[in-house]
Design an enzyme around this catalytic site. Sequence first.
Site, PDB file in Angstrom:
ATOM      1  CE  LYS A  15     -20.952 -29.306 101.041  1.00 40.37           C
ATOM      2  NZ  LYS A  15     -20.579 -30.522 100.284  1.00 40.37           N
ATOM      3  CB  SER A  74     -25.732 -23.840  97.510  1.00 42.63           C
ATOM      4  OG  SER A  74     -24.589 -23.155  97.041  1.00 42.63           O
TER       5      SER A  74
END
Length: 399
Positions: free
Chosen positions: A52, A302
């Site tokens: 992110k 992720s």
Amino acid sequence: MSLTLADVLSARDTLAGVAVRTPVVESRWLSDLTGQHVHLKCENLQRTGSFKVRGAYVRIARLSPEERAAGVVAASAGNHAQGVALAAQQLGIPSTVFMPEGAPIPKERATRAYGADVVFAGRYFDDALREALAYAERTGATFIHPFDHPDVVAGQGTVGLEMLEQVPDAGTVLVPAGGGGLVAGVALAVKSLRPDVRVVAVQAEGAAAIAPSLEAGAPVALESLSTMADGIAVGRPGEVPLSLIRDHVDDVLSVSEESLSQALLSLVERAKMVVEPAGAAAVAALVEHPDAFSGTVVALLSGGNIDPLLLGKVIRHGLASAGRFLNLAVSLPDVPGALNGLLTEIAAAQANIRTIGHDRTSSSLRLDEVEVRIECETRGVAHAESLIRRLRELGYKVL
């Protein structure tokens, strides 16, 4: 704005010295499972513990001086919060993050540690989102969307550039997908450089909004969400990502909660990787569909920001799904020695007993019976089934 490879390359320049070039490691156990060469792209080792920060930094770095002076605001219960907080800290910009009440304590503390002001608002993410947007309207702060902005998508696309550089013979790329920013950016980068590579978006079954949105031709909101993978629990994909997914993503798959928990457990045991449930989605696709992919496979991990309490629950769930925990309910004669005989047989089968409980009040029992509940550790499904079969052969009433 129509995104191109040039935007992703520009984002990589912006991120120089900020985002870590995360490692790629070969996974022998997944290679054995699938019959293909499988590699793991470890964004769980990125700064803030997820991808992110890439998109957040690119978005914030491109604000005007006036916008920077007014600060930034975000709504998040996890990874996006930390990405925005670190990016703003690096750029010397004030940041405020609205979190729903009950957000994981480690994520709240990490967000504060990166310099953000954390404000709790409401029980659910939508409550926090409304407050963040109201704050932006009231103060002039720029709202940093977690996935639906070209700069954010371009930043996430830098993961795709690294994948191809690190695994030049990649044939399939598996990417966790929620709002779509990550898979859209990765797909844009990968397909621009290697159109022959198959790009697959992986969603949780209980939060699979992309497929119906593609069918409708526009973002469609789900009526409900139900998944342990909070990082991809997004009920409506973004407009910017959806157009790129339509043009560049080959397949959209959904995986079960059982596959997510088994993947997370296997990553801890076999790869020595701590990931959150959303971060394990690509591996869950390999676990659930081991014969569905060809060529060298790159599975993206992720994120790795998981609350230790949730990690314990998910590992336990994964062990149960894999047949490593067996819950037995056995009806026995309520006489001395009956329990000892049962325990002897369980021990002979090499199952380890964790807990034992008794129930003499069930309406299904006779007056001379007792129900014994036993939790055992077994070596897997075959071992558990063998134990149950053996007990029944010996005349035990396994309920």
